[in-house]
Design an enzyme around this catalytic site. Structure first.
Site, PDB file in Angstrom:
ATOM      1  N   ASP A  31     -16.969  14.516  -7.801  1.00 46.64           N
ATOM      2  CA  ASP A  31     -16.300  14.702  -6.524  1.00 46.64           C
ATOM      3  C   ASP A  31     -16.969  13.759  -5.534  1.00 46.64           C
ATOM      4  O   ASP A  31     -18.147  13.921  -5.210  1.00 46.64           O
ATOM      5  CB  ASP A  31     -16.443  16.158  -6.072  1.00 46.64           C
ATOM      6  N   LYS A  91     -23.205   3.015  -1.694  1.00 42.63           N
ATOM      7  CA  LYS A  91     -24.630   3.074  -1.361  1.00 42.63           C
ATOM      8  C   LYS A  91     -25.467   3.324  -2.614  1.00 42.63           C
ATOM      9  O   LYS A  91     -26.489   2.666  -2.842  1.00 42.63           O
ATOM     10  CB  LYS A  91     -24.872   4.170  -0.324  1.00 42.63           C
ATOM     11  N   TYR A 129      -4.612   9.301   6.942  1.00 34.85           N
ATOM     12  CA  TYR A 129      -4.629   8.281   5.886  1.00 34.85           C
ATOM     13  C   TYR A 129      -4.848   6.900   6.485  1.00 34.85           C
ATOM     14  O   TYR A 129      -5.661   6.116   5.996  1.00 34.85           O
ATOM     15  CB  TYR A 129      -3.310   8.337   5.114  1.00 34.85           C
ATOM     16  N   LYS A 139      -8.034   4.424   5.779  1.00 36.32           N
ATOM     17  CA  LYS A 139      -7.856   3.124   5.127  1.00 36.32           C
ATOM     18  C   LYS A 139      -8.204   1.957   6.052  1.00 36.32           C
ATOM     19  O   LYS A 139      -8.752   0.946   5.597  1.00 36.32           O
ATOM     20  CB  LYS A 139      -6.423   2.996   4.590  1.00 36.32           C
TER      21      LYS A 139
END
Length: 241
Positions: free
Chosen positions: A63, A123, A155, A159
């Site tokens: 997840d 990361k 959304y 994005k």
């Protein structure tokens, strides 16, 4: 198209749709594919499909909202294979409602998956890639990062943010030999669209395998070349001029 023999590639949201197409394309090019998804059984099924046709793949539940699980999964991959060459940040979600009806919790969920998740994964991956002074991070963006339409504010925010993050990471990572690419994908014939918009004309969309192969193309560029951004849209894309 050059091969990816021996490279280790982790794909988020790899169980279906574009993610599955990316896993299959990279495996066909010789990569060892790590199929990750929040849903473990479909991820295992996708890895099994790849292996059934001669590819190399493993599955892992992941997840992208859980930074500990992301770090643990990437650590396990590096321990098992000795490296991580490719990260494809593909996992994404949406809720099609106007801003006035968007629950704060849903806004947070969408940004957590679509924007925070790629940051967390990148990361962790960057740490392993920097040690090798080589690697490639691909962020799957969207035409939603270039234009706007109604009922998709979260959304769009995620994005547009992901596109900016991708370019910023590209600037930072180049010094360490790590490439970063934002793939701006137009509408595809995947469950992400077709399950939510059953009246959508599939003829306006593209096969997700076309986008997957474009990602594969980006990954097979010579070491001295990087493509920071690539747009791949259907010929009849309606959200693009």
């Amino acid at each position: 198209m050059s091969g990816l023999g021996g490279r280790v590639a982790l794909v988020t949201g790899g169980a279906r749709g574009l993610g599955a197409a990316v896993c299959e394309s990279l495996a066909e090019a010789g990569a060892i594919v790590v199929v990750t998804d929040v849903a473990e059984p479909p991820a295992r099924a996708e890895a099994a499909r790849i292996e059934a046709v001669g590819g190399r793949a493993v599955a892992a539940p992941m997840d992208v909202r859980d930074e500990r699980q992301v770090a643990s999964t990437i650590g396990d991959v590096v321990s098992r294979f000795g490296r991580l060459d490719v990260l494809v940040n593909n996992a994404g979600v949406d809720l099609t409602v106007p801003v006035s009806e968007m629950p704060v919790a849903e806004w947070d969920r969408i940004l957590a998956v679509n924007l925070r998740g790629p940051f967390v994964a990148a990361k962790a991956a960057l740490e392993a890639m920097r040690r090798e002074r080589r690697g490639h991070i691909v962020n799957v963006v969207s035409t939603a990062a270039k234009r706007a339409w109604a009922n998709a504010a979260a959304y769009h925010a995620s994005k547009w943010g992901l596109l900016g993050f991708s370019h910023a990471l590209h600037v930072e990572a180049r010094a360490d030999g790590v490439k970063v690419t934002a793939v701006v994908a137009g509408g595809m014939r995947t469950p992400f669209l077709l399950d939510r918009f059953p009246d959508l004309d599939p003829g306006l969309l593209q096969d997700p395998r076309n986008v997957a192969d474009a990602i594969r193309f980006v990954l097979t560029q010579p070491d001295e070349t990087v493509i920071p951004e690539l747009t791949v849209i259907p010929m009849r894309e309606t959200s693009w001029p």
